[in-house]
Design a protein around this motif. Structure first.
Motif, PDB file in Angstrom:
ATOM      1  N   CYS A  38       0.875  -1.182   0.000  1.00  9.10           N
ATOM      2  CA  CYS A  38       0.000   0.000   0.000  1.00  9.10           C
ATOM      3  C   CYS A  38       0.909   1.228   0.000  1.00  9.10           C
ATOM      4  N   PRO A  39       1.446   1.591  -1.162  1.00 10.28           N
ATOM      5  CA  PRO A  39       2.436   2.678  -1.198  1.00 10.28           C
ATOM      6  C   PRO A  39       1.822   4.021  -0.810  1.00 10.28           C
ATOM      7  N   VAL A  40       2.546   4.744   0.023  1.00 12.51           N
ATOM      8  CA  VAL A  40       2.097   6.107   0.335  1.00 12.51           C
ATOM      9  C   VAL A  40       2.630   7.094  -0.703  1.00 12.51           C
ATOM     10  N   LEU A  41       3.659   6.696  -1.439  1.00 10.62           N
ATOM     11  CA  LEU A  41       4.141   7.427  -2.613  1.00 10.62           C
ATOM     12  C   LEU A  41       4.435   6.387  -3.687  1.00 10.62           C
ATOM     13  N   ASN A  42       3.906   6.584  -4.903  1.00 10.57           N
ATOM     14  CA  ASN A  42       4.263   5.650  -5.965  1.00 10.57           C
ATOM     15  C   ASN A  42       5.653   6.001  -6.500  1.00 10.57           C
ATOM     16  N   ASP A  43       6.131   5.250  -7.484  1.00  9.54           N
ATOM     17  CA  ASP A  43       7.504   5.443  -7.960  1.00  9.54           C
ATOM     18  C   ASP A  43       7.730   6.844  -8.517  1.00  9.54           C
ATOM     19  N   GLU A  44       6.778   7.311  -9.311  1.00  8.42           N
ATOM     20  CA  GLU A  44       6.926   8.640  -9.909  1.00  8.42           C
ATOM     21  C   GLU A  44       6.861   9.731  -8.843  1.00  8.42           C
ATOM     22  N   GLU A  45       5.928   9.594  -7.895  1.00  9.34           N
ATOM     23  CA  GLU A  45       5.795  10.596  -6.834  1.00  9.34           C
ATOM     24  C   GLU A  45       7.054  10.639  -5.967  1.00  9.34           C
ATOM     25  N   ARG A  46       7.608   9.483  -5.690  1.00 12.37           N
ATOM     26  CA  ARG A  46       8.829   9.444  -4.883  1.00 12.37           C
ATOM     27  C   ARG A  46       9.961  10.191  -5.590  1.00 12.37           C
ATOM     28  N   HIS A  47      10.038  10.018  -6.908  1.00 19.81           N
ATOM     29  CA  HIS A  47      11.056  10.721  -7.691  1.00 19.81           C
ATOM     30  C   HIS A  47      10.816  12.234  -7.654  1.00 19.81           C
ATOM     31  N   ILE A  48       9.554  12.643  -7.778  1.00 19.33           N
ATOM     32  CA  ILE A  48       9.219  14.072  -7.760  1.00 19.33           C
ATOM     33  C   ILE A  48       9.610  14.694  -6.423  1.00 19.33           C
ATOM     34  N   VAL A  49       9.243  14.043  -5.332  1.00 16.71           N
ATOM     35  CA  VAL A  49       9.539  14.581  -3.995  1.00 16.71           C
ATOM     36  C   VAL A  49      11.054  14.676  -3.785  1.00 16.71           C
ATOM     37  N   GLY A  50      11.794  13.669  -4.244  1.00 17.10           N
ATOM     38  CA  GLY A  50      13.252  13.709  -4.122  1.00 17.10           C
ATOM     39  C   GLY A  50      13.865  14.846  -4.905  1.00 17.10           C
ATOM     40  N   THR A  51      13.340  15.093  -6.102  1.00 14.22           N
ATOM     41  CA  THR A  51      13.846  16.188  -6.935  1.00 14.22           C
ATOM     42  C   THR A  51      13.565  17.541  -6.284  1.00 14.22           C
ATOM     43  N   VAL A  52      12.342  17.700  -5.763  1.00 16.23           N
ATOM     44  CA  VAL A  52      11.982  18.971  -5.086  1.00 16.23           C
ATOM     45  C   VAL A  52      12.871  19.191  -3.874  1.00 16.23           C
ATOM     46  N   TYR A  53      13.157  18.120  -3.136  1.00 17.54           N
ATOM     47  CA  TYR A  53      14.008  18.232  -1.950  1.00 17.54           C
ATOM     48  C   TYR A  53      15.388  18.769  -2.331  1.00 17.54           C
ATOM     49  N   VAL A  54      15.953  18.253  -3.416  1.00 17.32           N
ATOM     50  CA  VAL A  54      17.289  18.674  -3.845  1.00 17.32           C
ATOM     51  C   VAL A  54      17.264  20.100  -4.382  1.00 17.32           C
ATOM     52  N   GLN A  55      16.241  20.415  -5.183  1.00 12.22           N
ATOM     53  CA  GLN A  55      16.223  21.705  -5.883  1.00 12.22           C
ATOM     54  C   GLN A  55      15.668  22.852  -5.050  1.00 12.22           C
ATOM     55  N   THR A  56      14.717  22.547  -4.151  1.00 11.69           N
ATOM     56  CA  THR A  56      14.008  23.621  -3.440  1.00 11.69           C
ATOM     57  C   THR A  56      14.182  23.573  -1.932  1.00 11.69           C
ATOM     58  N   GLY A  57      14.245  22.370  -1.371  1.00 12.08           N
ATOM     59  CA  GLY A  57      14.440  22.268   0.070  1.00 12.08           C
ATOM     60  C   GLY A  57      13.430  21.356   0.738  1.00 12.08           C
ATOM     61  N   ALA A  58      13.692  21.077   2.025  1.00  7.40           N
ATOM     62  CA  ALA A  58      12.928  20.089   2.774  1.00  7.40           C
ATOM     63  C   ALA A  58      11.469  20.501   2.964  1.00  7.40           C
ATOM     64  N   PHE A  59      11.215  21.808   3.251  1.00  5.06           N
ATOM     65  CA  PHE A  59       9.840  22.226   3.526  1.00  5.06           C
ATOM     66  C   PHE A  59       8.939  22.019   2.318  1.00  5.06           C
ATOM     67  N   GLU A  60       9.405  22.463   1.147  1.00  5.05           N
ATOM     68  CA  GLU A  60       8.593  22.326  -0.057  1.00  5.05           C
ATOM     69  C   GLU A  60       8.383  20.854  -0.402  1.00  5.05           C
ATOM     70  N   ALA A  61       9.418  20.026  -0.189  1.00  3.98           N
ATOM     71  CA  ALA A  61       9.288  18.591  -0.445  1.00  3.98           C
ATOM     72  C   ALA A  61       8.257  17.964   0.480  1.00  3.98           C
ATOM     73  N   ARG A  62       8.242  18.395   1.764  1.00  7.26           N
ATOM     74  CA  ARG A  62       7.261  17.853   2.711  1.00  7.26           C
ATOM     75  C   ARG A  62       5.852  18.313   2.352  1.00  7.26           C
ATOM     76  N   ARG A  63       5.713  19.566   1.910  1.00  5.82           N
ATOM     77  CA  ARG A  63       4.380  20.087   1.552  1.00  5.82           C
ATOM     78  C   ARG A  63       3.794  19.318   0.360  1.00  5.82           C
ATOM     79  N   ILE A  64       4.604  19.180  -0.695  1.00  4.68           N
ATOM     80  CA  ILE A  64       4.128  18.474  -1.885  1.00  4.68           C
ATOM     81  C   ILE A  64       3.953  16.985  -1.590  1.00  4.68           C
ATOM     82  N   GLY A  65       4.934  16.408  -0.914  1.00  4.28           N
ATOM     83  CA  GLY A  65       4.850  14.987  -0.575  1.00  4.28           C
ATOM     84  C   GLY A  65       3.702  14.695   0.364  1.00  4.28           C
TER      85      GLY A  65
END
Length: 349
Positions: A38-65
């Motif tokens: 029962c994934p809480v993030l699918n493969d594509e979403e996990r990739h998106i959140v990781g990219t946002v974390y690197v490019q924008t920061g932890a807060f934005e990654a947590r908000r979107i994720g």
């Protein structure tokens, strides 16, 4: 609602359902046996959140994720988990026992279920698998089933299991028959981790006071490696040789590998790997037979020229107790013949 202390791996069997909250790709690579995904993030979403974390920061990654996690958990509540009773008790895990499993546990507990979190997540389970293999393997009373190519060793294992004997079917776990032509059509081998997980799951159930039968294998089955403690234990274990005449073995191979004639080009291509050992002329003849689906001639020469000449030396090299082996004669390898071999093997014990 306060959470209880995270649950240890050894206590996982006390729960109604194991829920793997990781992505489908992580789950496919390996998971705890019996778990549902029962994934809480699918493969594509996990990739998106990781990219946002690197490019924008932890807060934005947590908000979107966080929005994605909430939507996915809501879907699981509507669909996969919709029929669970009030007293249902699930155990949830993710990679390290962090935010993904924690988020799901929070929501399941808010619903009213006694959901708990696996301490350390999948990583702790992986350590448990390695520990079980390392600890239990030296205690096994292994009996190694040997025999020349085509001796129906795997089928003998199945017949032993049907009689209540303890069996470790490594080729089943590896999804491969262990030889040059052993890959199964349309069936991919599992990951190394999942192979080891399947082995550990059997070892946990073994009665150490009784024999465990295993087929004599080399250190690799296809692209997978046997755990080194298991290799070491097999190398020193007593051997039981299934001794069948060449004509019986050929008849068995023609039944067991009949599907190789379905993809003649693939068969010919795989035989090309033997050119250095057998020479271009011999392998060209074999490839011609492959293209013609002439399996009787092909298998007969593979046995007589490739497999059988190296059999004795290979067994002596791999198994220290080979000289003291017990032999079970098999006049034929029909279903009835294999059943008779299994009966004879059990009498040896």
């Amino acid at each position: 609602m306060s959470h209880r202390q995270p649950v240890r791996v050894a206590d996982r069997h006390a729960f109604d359902t194991l829920i793997d909250a990781r992505s489908p790709a992580e789950f496919a690579l390996d998971h705890i046996p019996g778990a549902i995904n029962c994934p809480v993030l699918n493969d594509e979403e996990r990739h998106i959140v990781g990219t946002v974390y690197v490019q924008t920061g932890a807060f934005e990654a947590r908000r979107i994720g966080g929005a994605m996690v909430a939507a996915n958990i809501a879907r699981h509540l509507r669909e996969t988990l919709a029929d669970r009773p009030e007293n249902w008790k699930p155990l949830v895990y993710c990679w390290r026992g962090g935010m993904r499993s924690g988020s799901m546990v929070t929501w399941l507990r808010l619903v009213g279920w006694d959901a708990q979190q696996l301490a350390g997540g999948y990583k702790s389970f992986r350590r448990h698998v390695i520990s079980q293999i390392d600890t239990l393997t030296p205690k096994l009373d292994l009996r190694v089933i040997c025999g020349a190519t085509g001796s129906a060793k795997t089928r003998v294992l199945h017949a032993l299991a049907a009689r209540g004997a303890q069996v470790l079917d490594l080729e089943d776990f590896a999804r491969h028959k262990g030889s040059l032509l052993g890959s199964l059509p349309g069936v991919a081998q599992p990951s190394q981790k999942h192979f080891e997980t399947r082995i550990a799951a059997v070892l946990e159930t073994i009665d150490l006071s009784r024999p465990l039968y295993v087929e004599g294998e080399s250190i690799r089955i296809g692209r997978l490696s046997l755990p080194l403690p298991l290799v070491a234990q097999m190398r020193g274990a007593p051997c039981i040789e299934v001794a069948a005449p060449p004509e019986a073995r050929l008849a068995y191979l023609l039944r067991d590998y009949a599907y190789l004639g379905d993809d003649r080009d693939a068969l010919a291509d795989r035989l090309g790997a033997l050119k250095e050992l057998q020479g271009k002329e011999t392998v060209s003849r074999w490839q011609q037979w492959a293209h013609e689906a002439d399996l009787p001639h092909l298998f007969a020469e593979l046995m007589s020229l490739h497999y059988d000449p190296h059999y004795q030396k290979s067994q002596e090299l791999h198994f220290r107790a080979w000289a003291q082996r017990q032999r079970v004669a098999a006049g034929d390898l029909s279903d009835q013949g294999i059943e008779a071999v299994a009966e004879a093997v059990l009498k040896l014990a």
